[in-house]
Design an enzyme around this catalytic site. Structure first.
Site, short mmCIF file in Angstrom:
data_model
loop_
_atom_site.label_atom_id
_atom_site.label_comp_id
_atom_site.label_asym_id
_atom_site.label_seq_id
_atom_site.Cartn_x
_atom_site.Cartn_y
_atom_site.Cartn_z
N HIS A 149 -7.35 -5.89 -0.25
CA HIS A 149 -6.14 -5.14 -0.18
C HIS A 149 -5.02 -5.77 0.78
O HIS A 149 -4.06 -5.68 0.42
CB HIS A 149 -6.74 -3.60 0.37
CG HIS A 149 -5.56 -2.68 0.45
ND1 HIS A 149 -5.01 -2.32 -0.85
CD2 HIS A 149 -4.97 -1.95 1.32
CE1 HIS A 149 -4.04 -1.29 -0.69
NE2 HIS A 149 -3.88 -1.35 0.76
N SER B 100 0.79 -1.23 -0.03
CA SER B 100 0.10 0.00 0.03
C SER B 100 0.87 1.27 -0.01
O SER B 100 1.82 1.33 -0.83
CB SER B 100 -0.87 -0.14 1.12
OG SER B 100 -2.20 1.04 0.97
#
Length: 276
Positions: free
Chosen positions: A255, A103
């Site tokens: 994610h 991320s």
């Protein structure tokens, strides 16, 4: 027999950085782990036991997250975070490394590759933050209001750790008390919200396309098919803009790929690093 993990804090670039170092005498390859926004080394707790079988591992809590300091004097820009990581690897004397970022950590990796292309032989980007603009001027100006950090705290409290985890994971059955408490821990002290206010002001936009085109380091992109934070089309675009890259898509994954698919991520990394 390998040495036990070395954990501690190191003063570097005017801030105290928490690290976990897993030395391995039988290899000269070191994997540097950089976590995402609102996260810490904790996010790699399932991946580290796999990686340390084959490589040295250095996992870093990027300030102001995890157990690193939350200084109000530090500049929380991506460029400065990248410089901090570079200086820490220099202190450890690491010469041959692979950078792995999840991320926001992926964007820090890209900044390092841009600033010092010779530093890493390869890079791994897990659902990397990409193409995000800088915060708007109204929010930046508002951040100078006294006690604005309390609004930041209130906003995070409203969304809540459990809700954030539900947004990040495809498989909600993985969410348990250990996971919730692990992600909550760094936010129990108010000073992190002062530092996050600084980050609102300091964080540049993500690297522009023309800079991405200049990055030649081999990059492995691993993405969750159902990533809601950095949707798959971001990974597909990033693959086109990074000229020496490949993209792996993990089915039924969100994610938080280090949480949901540590074994698959490890196998893809091992293959990628073994390739000449």
């Amino acid at each position: 027999m390998e040495q036990a993990v070395l954990t501690g804090h190191q003063q570097v670039n005017n801030i105290n950085i928490y690290y976990e170092f897993y030395p391995k005498s039988t290899t000269d390859k070191t994997v540097i782990l950089l976590h995402g926004f609102l996260s810490s080394t904790f996010t790699f707790r399932h991946l580290i036991p796999l990686l340390k079988q084959d490589y040295q591992v250095l996992s870093i809590d990027l300030p102001p997250f995890g157990k690193s300091d939350k200084s109000s004097r530090y500049v929380y820009s991506y460029k400065n975070l990248a410089q901090t990581v570079i200086k820490l690897t220099e202190l450890f004397g690491i010469k041959k490394m692979t950078l792995l970022g999840h991320s926001m950590g992926g964007q820090i990796v890209l900044n390092i590759l841009h600033m010092m292309p010779e530093l890493a032989d390869k890079a791994i980007l897990l659902c990397s933050s990409s193409y995000l603009k800088r915060f708007g001027l109204p929010l930046i100006l508002t951040s100078y209001i006294p006690y604005f950090h309390l609004f930041v705290k209130y906003w995070l409290a409203r969304t809540g750790v459990k809700k954030n985890l539900q947004d990040s994971l495809f498989n909600h059955s993985l969410i348990n008390e250990e996971m919730i408490n692990g992600y909550l821990q760094p936010f129990l002290q108010d000073k992190i919200f002062v530092a996050l206010t600084k980050m609102i002001r300091h964080r540049e936009g993500d690297l522009p396309v023309e800079v991405l085109h200049k990055i030649k380091t081999p990059c492995l992109l691993i993405w969750g098919e159902h990533d809601r934070s950095m949707p798959l089309h971001v990974g597909e675009r990033l693959k086109k803009d990074l000229t020496n890259s490949e993209l792996i898509v993990l089915k039924e994954t969100g994610h938080a790929v280090p949480e949901e698919r540590p074994e698959e991520v490890y196998q893809h990394i091992k293959r990628f690093l073994a390739a000449v």
